[in-house]
Design a protein around this motif. Structure first.
Motif, PDB file in Angstrom:
ATOM      1  N   GLU A 184       0.789   5.109  10.790  1.00  0.00           N
ATOM      2  CA  GLU A 184      -0.630   5.040  11.253  1.00  0.00           C
ATOM      3  C   GLU A 184      -1.162   3.820  10.560  1.00  0.00           C
ATOM      4  O   GLU A 184      -1.996   3.020  11.290  1.00  0.00           O
ATOM      5  CB  GLU A 184      -1.223   6.255  10.988  1.00  0.00           C
ATOM      6  CG  GLU A 184      -0.752   7.431  11.988  1.00  0.00           C
ATOM      7  CD  GLU A 184      -1.451   8.660  11.456  1.00  0.00           C
ATOM      8  OE1 GLU A 184      -2.435   8.862  10.710  1.00  0.00           O
ATOM      9  OE2 GLU A 184      -1.268  10.005  11.990  1.00  0.00           O
ATOM     10  N   SER A 185      -0.854   3.523   9.646  1.00  0.00           N
ATOM     11  CA  SER A 185      -1.684   2.392   9.016  1.00  0.00           C
ATOM     12  C   SER A 185      -1.171   1.147   9.413  1.00  0.00           C
ATOM     13  O   SER A 185      -2.022   0.088   9.968  1.00  0.00           O
ATOM     14  CB  SER A 185      -1.255   2.428   7.352  1.00  0.00           C
ATOM     15  OG  SER A 185      -1.880   1.308   6.819  1.00  0.00           O
ATOM     16  N   ARG A 233      -3.149   0.548  12.640  1.00  0.00           N
ATOM     17  CA  ARG A 233      -4.347  -0.016  12.335  1.00  0.00           C
ATOM     18  C   ARG A 233      -4.297  -1.565  11.929  1.00  0.00           C
ATOM     19  O   ARG A 233      -5.177  -2.284  12.192  1.00  0.00           O
ATOM     20  CB  ARG A 233      -4.994   0.913  10.996  1.00  0.00           C
ATOM     21  CG  ARG A 233      -5.376   2.274  11.398  1.00  0.00           C
ATOM     22  CD  ARG A 233      -6.343   2.871  10.608  1.00  0.00           C
ATOM     23  NE  ARG A 233      -5.678   3.005   9.230  1.00  0.00           N
ATOM     24  CZ  ARG A 233      -4.878   4.053   8.982  1.00  0.00           C
ATOM     25  NH1 ARG A 233      -4.724   5.150   9.866  1.00  0.00           N
ATOM     26  NH2 ARG A 233      -4.105   4.335   7.979  1.00  0.00           N
ATOM     27  N   TYR A 290       1.539   5.585   0.675  1.00  0.00           N
ATOM     28  CA  TYR A 290       1.031   6.770   1.570  1.00  0.00           C
ATOM     29  C   TYR A 290       1.785   7.852   1.238  1.00  0.00           C
ATOM     30  O   TYR A 290       2.756   7.877   0.517  1.00  0.00           O
ATOM     31  CB  TYR A 290       1.510   6.322   3.028  1.00  0.00           C
ATOM     32  CG  TYR A 290       0.547   5.075   3.297  1.00  0.00           C
ATOM     33  CD1 TYR A 290      -0.726   4.904   3.936  1.00  0.00           C
ATOM     34  CD2 TYR A 290       1.320   3.990   3.279  1.00  0.00           C
ATOM     35  CE1 TYR A 290      -1.224   3.883   4.152  1.00  0.00           C
ATOM     36  CE2 TYR A 290       0.844   2.504   3.525  1.00  0.00           C
ATOM     37  CZ  TYR A 290      -0.560   2.719   3.998  1.00  0.00           C
ATOM     38  OH  TYR A 290      -1.127   1.528   4.566  1.00  0.00           O
ATOM     39  N   SER A 315       0.835  -1.236  -0.293  1.00  0.00           N
ATOM     40  CA  SER A 315      -0.098   0.128   0.026  1.00  0.00           C
ATOM     41  C   SER A 315       0.925   1.406   0.109  1.00  0.00           C
ATOM     42  O   SER A 315       2.087   1.142   0.351  1.00  0.00           O
ATOM     43  CB  SER A 315      -1.000   0.068   1.223  1.00  0.00           C
ATOM     44  OG  SER A 315      -0.114  -0.386   2.277  1.00  0.00           O
ATOM     45  N   ASP A 353       1.902   8.706   7.966  1.00  0.00           N
ATOM     46  CA  ASP A 353       0.452   8.164   7.408  1.00  0.00           C
ATOM     47  C   ASP A 353       0.721   6.423   7.365  1.00  0.00           C
ATOM     48  O   ASP A 353      -0.263   5.927   7.748  1.00  0.00           O
ATOM     49  CB  ASP A 353      -0.023   8.623   5.973  1.00  0.00           C
ATOM     50  CG  ASP A 353      -0.351  10.035   6.006  1.00  0.00           C
ATOM     51  OD1 ASP A 353      -0.679  10.598   7.041  1.00  0.00           O
ATOM     52  OD2 ASP A 353      -0.632  10.602   4.873  1.00  0.00           O
ATOM     53  N   CYS A 354       1.934   6.255   6.788  1.00  0.00           N
ATOM     54  CA  CYS A 354       2.222   4.593   6.861  1.00  0.00           C
ATOM     55  C   CYS A 354       2.135   4.090   8.303  1.00  0.00           C
ATOM     56  O   CYS A 354       1.573   3.222   8.554  1.00  0.00           O
ATOM     57  CB  CYS A 354       3.699   4.601   6.133  1.00  0.00           C
ATOM     58  SG  CYS A 354       4.159   2.886   6.025  1.00  0.00           S
TER      59      CYS A 354
END
Length: 107
Positions: A30-31, A34, A22, A20, A27-28
């Motif tokens: 944070e992913s 998640r 980002y 994926s 942001d990465c």
């Protein structure tokens, strides 16, 4: 902000590989949080609030067959690779800034 690609291989079989992308390293990361939190929700479906220690997130990352990042380097117009240990360091910094690092994180 540097374009970041997250490469994850949860199992030993090559077909488990995913990626994926980002807009930033933050942001990465944070992913990545998640991903772990979704894992916790899947294995604890009847628990309304889940609390975890950052060390448990690190253990989860260690159990993955592979996880790494490719981060765009504007100066060379290339992507530089970063390994699992680097991801753990960035994750620790992210959680520390969020204030959840002292003891645990609540999902």
């Amino acid at each position: 902000m540097s374009h970041t690609i997250l490469l994850v291989q949860p199992g030993t079989r090559p077909e488990t590989r995913t990626y994926s992308d980002y807009d930033s390293v933050n942001d990465c990361m944070e992913s990545v949080c998640r991903i772990y939190e979704e894992h916790l929700k899947r294995i604890n479906p009847n628990t309304p609030t889940i609390t975890y220690y950052v060390s448990q997130a690190f253990d989860f990352l260690d159990q993955l067959a592979d996880i790494s990042c490719l981060i765009y380097q504007k100066s060379t117009n290339t992507y530089a690779p970063f390994n699992k240990e680097w991801i753990k360091e960035k994750l620790y910094i992210l959680l520390k800034r969020a204030g959840g690092i002292q003891t645990d994180v609540i999902v």
